[in-house]
Design a protein around this motif. Sequence first.
Motif, PDB file in Angstrom:
ATOM      1  N   ASN A  32       0.871  -1.168   0.000  1.00 25.27           N
ATOM      2  CA  ASN A  32       0.000   0.000   0.000  1.00 25.27           C
ATOM      3  C   ASN A  32       0.909   1.219   0.000  1.00 25.27           C
ATOM      4  O   ASN A  32       1.963   1.211   0.648  1.00 25.27           O
ATOM      5  CB  ASN A  32      -0.868   0.054   1.263  1.00 25.27           C
ATOM      6  N   PHE A  34       1.170   5.607   0.326  1.00 23.46           N
ATOM      7  CA  PHE A  34       0.475   6.768   0.892  1.00 23.46           C
ATOM      8  C   PHE A  34       1.316   8.028   0.700  1.00 23.46           C
ATOM      9  O   PHE A  34       2.549   7.979   0.704  1.00 23.46           O
ATOM     10  CB  PHE A  34       0.277   6.583   2.409  1.00 23.46           C
ATOM     11  N   LYS A  49      -3.853   7.857  -1.232  1.00 24.15           N
ATOM     12  CA  LYS A  49      -3.469   6.482  -0.948  1.00 24.15           C
ATOM     13  C   LYS A  49      -3.717   5.611  -2.171  1.00 24.15           C
ATOM     14  O   LYS A  49      -4.622   5.880  -2.969  1.00 24.15           O
ATOM     15  CB  LYS A  49      -4.247   5.933   0.249  1.00 24.15           C
ATOM     16  N   PHE A  51      -4.137   1.451  -2.942  1.00 20.73           N
ATOM     17  CA  PHE A  51      -4.198   0.071  -2.466  1.00 20.73           C
ATOM     18  C   PHE A  51      -4.141  -0.901  -3.635  1.00 20.73           C
ATOM     19  O   PHE A  51      -3.399  -1.863  -3.622  1.00 20.73           O
ATOM     20  CB  PHE A  51      -5.479  -0.159  -1.659  1.00 20.73           C
ATOM     21  N   ASN A  94       3.366   0.409   3.342  1.00 23.44           N
ATOM     22  CA  ASN A  94       3.289  -0.751   4.221  1.00 23.44           C
ATOM     23  C   ASN A  94       2.831  -1.944   3.417  1.00 23.44           C
ATOM     24  O   ASN A  94       2.504  -1.836   2.233  1.00 23.44           O
ATOM     25  CB  ASN A  94       2.444  -0.502   5.469  1.00 23.44           C
ATOM     26  N   SER A  95       2.818  -3.084   4.050  1.00 20.99           N
ATOM     27  CA  SER A  95       2.481  -4.317   3.365  1.00 20.99           C
ATOM     28  C   SER A  95       0.982  -4.401   3.136  1.00 20.99           C
ATOM     29  O   SER A  95       0.187  -4.036   3.994  1.00 20.99           O
ATOM     30  CB  SER A  95       2.936  -5.515   4.197  1.00 20.99           C
ATOM     31  N   ASN A  96       0.619  -4.901   2.006  1.00 23.32           N
ATOM     32  CA  ASN A  96      -0.776  -5.115   1.651  1.00 23.32           C
ATOM     33  C   ASN A  96      -1.336  -6.399   2.251  1.00 23.32           C
ATOM     34  O   ASN A  96      -2.525  -6.671   2.180  1.00 23.32           O
ATOM     35  CB  ASN A  96      -0.865  -5.161   0.116  1.00 23.32           C
ATOM     36  N   SER A  97      -0.456  -7.197   2.880  1.00 18.20           N
ATOM     37  CA  SER A  97      -0.862  -8.521   3.347  1.00 18.20           C
ATOM     38  C   SER A  97      -1.390  -8.496   4.770  1.00 18.20           C
ATOM     39  O   SER A  97      -1.765  -9.516   5.311  1.00 18.20           O
ATOM     40  CB  SER A  97       0.314  -9.494   3.255  1.00 18.20           C
ATOM     41  N   GLY A  98      -1.407  -7.367   5.399  1.00 14.34           N
ATOM     42  CA  GLY A  98      -1.920  -7.278   6.765  1.00 14.34           C
ATOM     43  C   GLY A  98      -1.775  -5.858   7.259  1.00 14.34           C
ATOM     44  O   GLY A  98      -1.193  -5.023   6.579  1.00 14.34           O
ATOM     45  N   ASN A  99      -2.304  -5.590   8.416  1.00 17.50           N
ATOM     46  CA  ASN A  99      -2.186  -4.242   8.965  1.00 17.50           C
ATOM     47  C   ASN A  99      -0.832  -4.100   9.624  1.00 17.50           C
ATOM     48  O   ASN A  99      -0.581  -4.690  10.675  1.00 17.50           O
ATOM     49  CB  ASN A  99      -3.314  -4.002   9.955  1.00 17.50           C
ATOM     50  N   THR A 100       0.038  -3.361   9.004  1.00 20.94           N
ATOM     51  CA  THR A 100       1.423  -3.266   9.444  1.00 20.94           C
ATOM     52  C   THR A 100       1.847  -1.813   9.592  1.00 20.94           C
ATOM     53  O   THR A 100       1.216  -0.921   9.025  1.00 20.94           O
ATOM     54  CB  THR A 100       2.358  -3.961   8.442  1.00 20.94           C
ATOM     55  N   PRO A 101       2.904  -1.582  10.365  1.00 21.85           N
ATOM     56  CA  PRO A 101       3.381  -0.203  10.523  1.00 21.85           C
ATOM     57  C   PRO A 101       3.815   0.403   9.192  1.00 21.85           C
ATOM     58  O   PRO A 101       4.240  -0.296   8.272  1.00 21.85           O
ATOM     59  CB  PRO A 101       4.570  -0.348  11.468  1.00 21.85           C
ATOM     60  N   LEU A 102       3.712   1.698   9.112  1.00 20.86           N
ATOM     61  CA  LEU A 102       4.159   2.430   7.940  1.00 20.86           C
ATOM     62  C   LEU A 102       5.664   2.672   8.000  1.00 20.86           C
ATOM     63  O   LEU A 102       6.220   2.929   9.064  1.00 20.86           O
ATOM     64  CB  LEU A 102       3.442   3.777   7.851  1.00 20.86           C
ATOM     65  N   PHE A 104       8.193   5.366   6.509  1.00 19.35           N
ATOM     66  CA  PHE A 104       8.108   6.704   5.940  1.00 19.35           C
ATOM     67  C   PHE A 104       9.408   7.120   5.268  1.00 19.35           C
ATOM     68  O   PHE A 104      10.505   6.733   5.695  1.00 19.35           O
ATOM     69  CB  PHE A 104       7.818   7.731   7.041  1.00 19.35           C
TER      70      PHE A 104
ATOM     71  N   TYR B  33      -0.830   2.567  16.780  1.00 19.07           N
ATOM     72  CA  TYR B  33       0.592   2.638  16.471  1.00 19.07           C
ATOM     73  C   TYR B  33       1.218   3.835  17.188  1.00 19.07           C
ATOM     74  O   TYR B  33       0.592   4.894  17.289  1.00 19.07           O
ATOM     75  CB  TYR B  33       0.824   2.840  14.968  1.00 19.07           C
ATOM     76  N   TYR B  35       4.663   6.258  16.780  1.00 19.13           N
ATOM     77  CA  TYR B  35       5.798   6.646  15.949  1.00 19.13           C
ATOM     78  C   TYR B  35       6.522   7.792  16.643  1.00 19.13           C
ATOM     79  O   TYR B  35       5.976   8.465  17.518  1.00 19.13           O
ATOM     80  CB  TYR B  35       5.350   7.131  14.564  1.00 19.13           C
ATOM     81  N   LEU B  43      10.236  10.038  10.460  1.00 16.64           N
ATOM     82  CA  LEU B  43       9.210   9.322  11.229  1.00 16.64           C
ATOM     83  C   LEU B  43       9.616   7.862  11.375  1.00 16.64           C
ATOM     84  O   LEU B  43       9.793   7.157  10.394  1.00 16.64           O
ATOM     85  CB  LEU B  43       7.870   9.397  10.508  1.00 16.64           C
ATOM     86  N   PHE B  45       8.786   4.089  13.279  1.00 12.52           N
ATOM     87  CA  PHE B  45       7.841   3.237  13.988  1.00 12.52           C
ATOM     88  C   PHE B  45       8.420   2.808  15.326  1.00 12.52           C
ATOM     89  O   PHE B  45       9.597   2.491  15.435  1.00 12.52           O
ATOM     90  CB  PHE B  45       7.542   2.005  13.130  1.00 12.52           C
ATOM     91  N   TYR B  48       3.297  -1.336  17.970  1.00 11.53           N
ATOM     92  CA  TYR B  48       2.003  -1.511  17.305  1.00 11.53           C
ATOM     93  C   TYR B  48       1.163  -2.484  18.103  1.00 11.53           C
ATOM     94  O   TYR B  48       1.637  -3.566  18.473  1.00 11.53           O
ATOM     95  CB  TYR B  48       2.282  -2.021  15.893  1.00 11.53           C
ATOM     96  N   LEU B 101      -8.248  -7.737   6.248  1.00  9.70           N
ATOM     97  CA  LEU B 101      -8.189  -6.590   5.335  1.00  9.70           C
ATOM     98  C   LEU B 101      -6.841  -5.938   5.467  1.00  9.70           C
ATOM     99  O   LEU B 101      -6.539  -5.332   6.490  1.00  9.70           O
ATOM    100  CB  LEU B 101      -9.299  -5.592   5.677  1.00  9.70           C
ATOM    101  N   GLY B 102      -6.008  -6.093   4.438  1.00  8.55           N
ATOM    102  CA  GLY B 102      -4.664  -5.532   4.510  1.00  8.55           C
ATOM    103  C   GLY B 102      -4.586  -4.101   4.029  1.00  8.55           C
ATOM    104  O   GLY B 102      -3.538  -3.482   4.082  1.00  8.55           O
ATOM    105  N   THR B 103      -5.714  -3.575   3.585  1.00  7.15           N
ATOM    106  CA  THR B 103      -5.703  -2.218   3.052  1.00  7.15           C
ATOM    107  C   THR B 103      -6.375  -1.322   4.082  1.00  7.15           C
ATOM    108  O   THR B 103      -7.590  -1.308   4.228  1.00  7.15           O
ATOM    109  CB  THR B 103      -6.462  -2.152   1.733  1.00  7.15           C
ATOM    110  N   ASP B 104      -5.587  -0.597   4.788  1.00  8.75           N
ATOM    111  CA  ASP B 104      -6.096   0.140   5.932  1.00  8.75           C
ATOM    112  C   ASP B 104      -5.399   1.482   5.997  1.00  8.75           C
ATOM    113  O   ASP B 104      -4.229   1.600   5.648  1.00  8.75           O
ATOM    114  CB  ASP B 104      -5.811  -0.674   7.194  1.00  8.75           C
ATOM    115  N   GLN B 106      -4.115   4.667   8.315  1.00 11.80           N
ATOM    116  CA  GLN B 106      -3.788   5.103   9.657  1.00 11.80           C
ATOM    117  C   GLN B 106      -4.054   6.598   9.793  1.00 11.80           C
ATOM    118  O   GLN B 106      -3.645   7.391   8.945  1.00 11.80           O
ATOM    119  CB  GLN B 106      -2.322   4.798   9.970  1.00 11.80           C
TER     120      GLN B 106
END
Lengths: 114, 117
Positions: A32, A34, A49, A51, A94-102, A104, B33, B35, B43, B45, B48, B101-104, B106
């Motif tokens: 993903n 941003f 963004k 996706f 970040n990864s599209n495979s799960g909710n992961t930290p960004l 930057f 999260y 940061y 920035l 991380f 989490y 859902l991997g598209t989220d 923040q």
Amino acid sequence: AQSVSQHNHHVILSEAASLELGCNYSYGGTVNLFWYVQYPGQHLQLLLKYFSGDPLVKDIKGFEAEFIKSKFSFNLRKPSVQWSDTAEYFCAVNSNSGNTPLVFGKGTRLSVIA
Amino acid sequence: GAGVSQSPSNKVTEKGKDVELRCDPISGHTALYWYRQSLGQGLEFLIYFQGNSAPDKSGLPSDRFSAERTGGSVSTLTIQRTQQEDSAVYLCASSLALPGLGTDTQYFGPGTRLTVL
């Protein structure tokens, strides 16, 4: 390791000039992407963004960003900047495979002068 | 609805003291999260939280840093024995994080500016 590179540290433009801010990323797997913006004295806000689907994403203020997978890039553009666009712009991934930290980039400070 | 809120907005402390920073995520957001934004480092991380899972602490810079999230909502970031290099803006973000859902997206709070003298 995952990383995001923003090529320009500080960009100074006159009003009505065109803007392009570079962003390249290194990240294994599907991503993903941003762009966040931080206006003076304000907190970090989402600008655009990506996706999936159409690689060109746009917002109502005239900003657009294009995902070019072959170049690992997600550059931000605006055809005509305004003084109110003065801000710091951050590219993130970040990864599209799960909710992961960004992850930057270090940010690009844009100064628009009258 | 309300966005992510953080308190205090500014904190000045002396080297060696402990500090606690608070984050209230957007209601209903299950992921939270932390940061850190500092000059020269951009920035970064820190930690989490996702629902009831064990937190991902992989970004914490030292064992002086810890965080907890009570009741799946409010989170506190604690820095023990603060050092001058801890001076930064500490940002909290939350996301909806629907399962699978991997598209989220923040959403960020205003941050706490920490100055260690």
